[in-house]
Write a protein that holds these residues in place. Structure first.
Motif, PDB file in Angstrom:
ATOM      1  N   LEU A   1       3.632   5.230  -5.890  1.00 48.65           N
ATOM      2  CA  LEU A   1       4.223   5.270  -7.251  1.00 48.65           C
ATOM      3  C   LEU A   1       2.889   6.193  -8.048  1.00 48.65           C
ATOM      4  O   LEU A   1       2.730   6.981  -9.154  1.00 48.65           O
ATOM      5  CB  LEU A   1       3.937   3.323  -7.597  1.00 48.65           C
ATOM      6  N   ASN A   2       2.185   6.757  -7.658  1.00 51.44           N
ATOM      7  CA  ASN A   2       0.785   6.995  -7.775  1.00 51.44           C
ATOM      8  C   ASN A   2       0.906   9.004  -8.294  1.00 51.44           C
ATOM      9  O   ASN A   2       0.454   9.422  -7.659  1.00 51.44           O
ATOM     10  CB  ASN A   2      -0.815   6.639  -7.545  1.00 51.44           C
TER      11      ASN A   2
ATOM     12  N   ILE B   1       0.977  -1.230  -0.226  1.00 51.20           N
ATOM     13  CA  ILE B   1      -0.051   0.377  -0.727  1.00 51.20           C
ATOM     14  C   ILE B   1       0.539   0.900   0.231  1.00 51.20           C
ATOM     15  O   ILE B   1       0.971   1.948  -1.139  1.00 51.20           O
ATOM     16  CB  ILE B   1      -0.600   0.199   1.199  1.00 51.20           C
ATOM     17  N   ASP B   2       1.784   1.047   0.458  1.00 53.06           N
ATOM     18  CA  ASP B   2       2.740   2.857   1.067  1.00 53.06           C
ATOM     19  C   ASP B   2       3.326   2.660  -0.407  1.00 53.06           C
ATOM     20  O   ASP B   2       3.847   4.006  -1.392  1.00 53.06           O
ATOM     21  CB  ASP B   2       3.999   2.329   1.613  1.00 53.06           C
ATOM     22  N   LEU B   3       4.409   1.361  -0.924  1.00 49.27           N
ATOM     23  CA  LEU B   3       4.618   1.603  -2.466  1.00 49.27           C
ATOM     24  C   LEU B   3       3.856   2.199  -3.185  1.00 49.27           C
ATOM     25  O   LEU B   3       4.494   3.192  -4.409  1.00 49.27           O
ATOM     26  CB  LEU B   3       4.976   0.136  -2.817  1.00 49.27           C
TER      27      LEU B   3
ATOM     28  N   ASN C   1      -5.090  21.296 -15.064  1.00 52.09           N
ATOM     29  CA  ASN C   1      -5.477  20.457 -15.896  1.00 52.09           C
ATOM     30  C   ASN C   1      -6.439  18.891 -15.988  1.00 52.09           C
ATOM     31  O   ASN C   1      -6.877  18.410 -17.036  1.00 52.09           O
ATOM     32  CB  ASN C   1      -4.278  20.388 -16.716  1.00 52.09           C
ATOM     33  N   GLN C   2      -6.465  18.451 -14.666  1.00 54.73           N
ATOM     34  CA  GLN C   2      -6.117  16.976 -14.148  1.00 54.73           C
ATOM     35  C   GLN C   2      -7.828  17.538 -13.813  1.00 54.73           C
ATOM     36  O   GLN C   2      -8.300  18.344 -13.377  1.00 54.73           O
ATOM     37  CB  GLN C   2      -4.863  16.530 -13.474  1.00 54.73           C
ATOM     38  N   PRO C   3      -8.419  16.129 -14.212  1.00 56.70           N
ATOM     39  CA  PRO C   3      -9.507  15.963 -13.899  1.00 56.70           C
ATOM     40  C   PRO C   3      -9.957  15.020 -12.698  1.00 56.70           C
ATOM     41  O   PRO C   3      -8.622  15.106 -11.909  1.00 56.70           O
ATOM     42  CB  PRO C   3     -10.911  14.746 -14.666  1.00 56.70           C
ATOM     43  N   TYR C   4     -10.477  15.639 -11.835  1.00 53.91           N
ATOM     44  CA  TYR C   4     -10.986  15.468  -9.963  1.00 53.91           C
ATOM     45  C   TYR C   4     -11.257  13.961 -10.108  1.00 53.91           C
ATOM     46  O   TYR C   4     -11.666  13.785 -10.599  1.00 53.91           O
ATOM     47  CB  TYR C   4     -11.840  16.268  -9.591  1.00 53.91           C
ATOM     48  N   ARG C   5      -9.888  13.078  -9.085  1.00 55.53           N
ATOM     49  CA  ARG C   5     -10.419  12.495  -8.760  1.00 55.53           C
ATOM     50  C   ARG C   5     -10.371  12.223  -7.434  1.00 55.53           C
ATOM     51  O   ARG C   5      -9.547  12.102  -5.980  1.00 55.53           O
ATOM     52  CB  ARG C   5      -8.581  11.773  -9.426  1.00 55.53           C
ATOM     53  N   PRO C   6     -11.097  11.812  -6.969  1.00 53.65           N
ATOM     54  CA  PRO C   6     -11.561  10.854  -5.536  1.00 53.65           C
ATOM     55  C   PRO C   6     -10.424   9.723  -4.928  1.00 53.65           C
ATOM     56  O   PRO C   6      -9.914   8.890  -5.564  1.00 53.65           O
ATOM     57  CB  PRO C   6     -13.149  10.643  -5.287  1.00 53.65           C
ATOM     58  N   HIS C   7     -10.249   9.840  -3.972  1.00 51.62           N
ATOM     59  CA  HIS C   7      -9.568   9.189  -3.235  1.00 51.62           C
ATOM     60  C   HIS C   7      -9.824   7.658  -3.450  1.00 51.62           C
ATOM     61  O   HIS C   7     -10.220   6.884  -3.157  1.00 51.62           O
ATOM     62  CB  HIS C   7      -8.855   9.533  -1.802  1.00 51.62           C
TER      63      HIS C   7
END
Length: 60
Positions: free
Chosen positions: A31-32, A25-27, A54-60
């Motif tokens: 990476l993201n 999960i930490d890795l 410029n990026q669309p909204y991304r919920p967690h």
């Protein structure tokens, strides 16, 4: 010492995490791009704000 992901007791084989799952999960967070080191350079702040716009909204 407790696991930084879930707060459980750490395991010697995957330290500082409690399990391979928490280590993965930490890795994935690294990476993201969920984790980032802040910069003090003005150019970096401008580029980051332009990318966020410029990026669309991304919920967690």
């Amino acid at each position: 010492m407790s696991c930084p992901i879930c707060g459980g007791d750490t395991a010697h084989t995957v330290r500082p995490f409690c399990s391979k799952r928490c280590a993965d999960i930490d890795l994935a967070k690294w990476l993201n791009g969920s984790y980032a080191v802040p910069s003090q350079r003005e150019e970096d702040a401008e580029a980051t704000s332009e990318q966020a716009e410029n990026q669309p909204y991304r919920p967690h």
